[in-house]
Design a protein around this motif. Structure first.
Motif, mmCIF file in Angstrom:
data_model
loop_
_atom_site.group_PDB
_atom_site.id
_atom_site.type_symbol
_atom_site.label_atom_id
_atom_site.label_comp_id
_atom_site.label_asym_id
_atom_site.label_seq_id
_atom_site.Cartn_x
_atom_site.Cartn_y
_atom_site.Cartn_z
ATOM 1 N N GLU A 255 0.830 -1.215 0.000
ATOM 2 C CA GLU A 255 0.000 0.000 0.000
ATOM 3 C C GLU A 255 0.858 1.257 0.000
ATOM 4 O OE1 GLU A 255 -3.072 -0.012 -0.620
ATOM 5 O OE2 GLU A 255 -3.540 -2.129 -0.311
ATOM 6 N N ASP A 256 1.932 1.262 0.809
ATOM 7 C CA ASP A 256 2.820 2.426 0.846
ATOM 8 C C ASP A 256 3.488 2.655 -0.504
ATOM 9 O OD1 ASP A 256 2.196 2.819 3.488
ATOM 10 O OD2 ASP A 256 4.108 2.076 4.286
ATOM 11 N N SER A 259 0.960 3.838 -3.213
ATOM 12 C CA SER A 259 0.533 5.213 -2.972
ATOM 13 C C SER A 259 1.597 6.201 -3.456
ATOM 14 C CB SER A 259 0.262 5.411 -1.480
ATOM 15 O OG SER A 259 -0.094 6.752 -1.216
ATOM 16 N N GLU A 263 1.372 8.526 -6.973
ATOM 17 C CA GLU A 263 1.440 9.986 -6.826
ATOM 18 C C GLU A 263 2.558 10.577 -7.686
ATOM 19 O OE1 GLU A 263 2.332 13.276 -3.319
ATOM 20 O OE2 GLU A 263 1.662 11.265 -2.760
#
Length: 312
Positions: A255-256, A259, A263
């Protein structure tokens, strides 16, 4: 330099795919069937846009057939697997070959490059980029290839195809020793594994960023793609502390990572889709066997369970 700006390749969800199941391996010559690969790709379809394949073998032939025949919306980064052309006595698990074996590998490598070119031209609407090899220049590899030979293969591929060409390697060699190769490839492909470098989950994303920018900032004129980044879910202690891997930790890193790379619009191939039991030692908890987002029997691990809650 963004890959979208220079090469018109849109960022999107990307994953490394190898479909070998229990009792199958490239070494044994026992490959997944058309139906097994179709099952895999239907699991991944709609969730990932890009697939990375490592070898121009029967497995790849079937994957490309399934994508074409079933009209699946995937784009493929296709690699040639190049074997050792030089002994590497720095490899901890064996990088020594006879002169005859090295000569055979050179012949096989050239055939791999020719097959890569053939497939790139046969499937131009599916194969969007090409790699001249994988982890053959890092100091610990068991299949070391001199950089001038890698450059020769990159040039051969570029002469015979229209797709952008890269070489996939651990981030460390790109920092210093591969500057000649940088000028030959269309984009740089790096691998980053904080968990292999004894980082815990709280350090992991920041360390990944450091790895990425150590290369991207050095070569601002070249796009940089992450072609491998992941987190294992089991370990027997070989190279990775068993307490530093689990499905919980894999979910956090995934998830990190997604993300941040979403971005920053960094094309990132997560390693990997499915666990592969043929890799590494014979020990069941060997970490090489446990990087998948799905188990070897195609069950979603924790990170995928919500997304695939309706799947049987």
């Amino acid at each position: 330099m963004k890959i979208k700006e220079q090469l018109n390749i849109e960022p999107g969800k990307a994953i490394c795919y190898s479909g070998f199941r229990e009792g199958q391996s490239p070494e044994s010559g026992i490959f997944p069937s058309y139906e097994q690969i179709k099952e895999d790709l239907l699991i991944l379809h709609g969730h990932w846009k890009y697939l990375r394949l490592y070898d121009c073998d029967k497995h790849t032939d079937i994957v490309l057939e399934v994508i074409q025949n079933e009209n699946l919306d995937f784009k493929v980064m296709l690699g040639a697997y190049i074997g050792a052309e030089m002994n590497n006595f720095g490899c901890p698990w064996g990088g020594f070959y006879s002169e005859e074996e090295l000569a055979e590998n050179k012949a096989k490598n050239l055939n791999q490059i020719k097959k890569l070119i053939q497939l790139a031209n046969e499937y131009p609407d599916i194969i969007f980029s090409l790699s001249a090899g994988n982890e053959a220049l890092v100091h610990w590899t068991d299949h070391y290839v001199p950089i001038q030979d890698v450059i020769k293969y990159v040039r051969l591929i570029k002469m015979g195809t229209k797709q952008p060409v890269t070489f996939c390697e651990n981030y460390v060699p790109w920092q210093e020793k591969l500057h000649e190769l940088v000028e030959e490839v269309d984009f740089i492909s790096i691998h980053t594994y904080p968990v292999w470098e004894y980082k815990n989950i709280h350090e992991a994303l920041e360390y990944t960023k450091q790895n990425y920018y150590s290369v991207a900032d050095r070569y601002p004129h070249k796009p940089v793609v992450i072609t491998e980044a992941g987190w294992a879910t089991n370990s027997n202690g070989r190279g990775i502390d068993p307490h530093n891997v689990s499905e919980d930790l894999q979910a956090i890193y995934f998830e990190d990572l997604m993300s941040w790379t979403d971005e920053e619009e960094i094309l990132t191939f997560y390693f990997e889709a499915f666990d592969e039991s043929w890799k590494g030692s014979n020990e069941p908890l060997e970490p090489e066997k446990h990087w998948g987002l799905f188990t070897i029997d195609r069950k979603p691990k924790q990170v995928m369970q919500e997304l695939f809650a309706t799947k049987k």
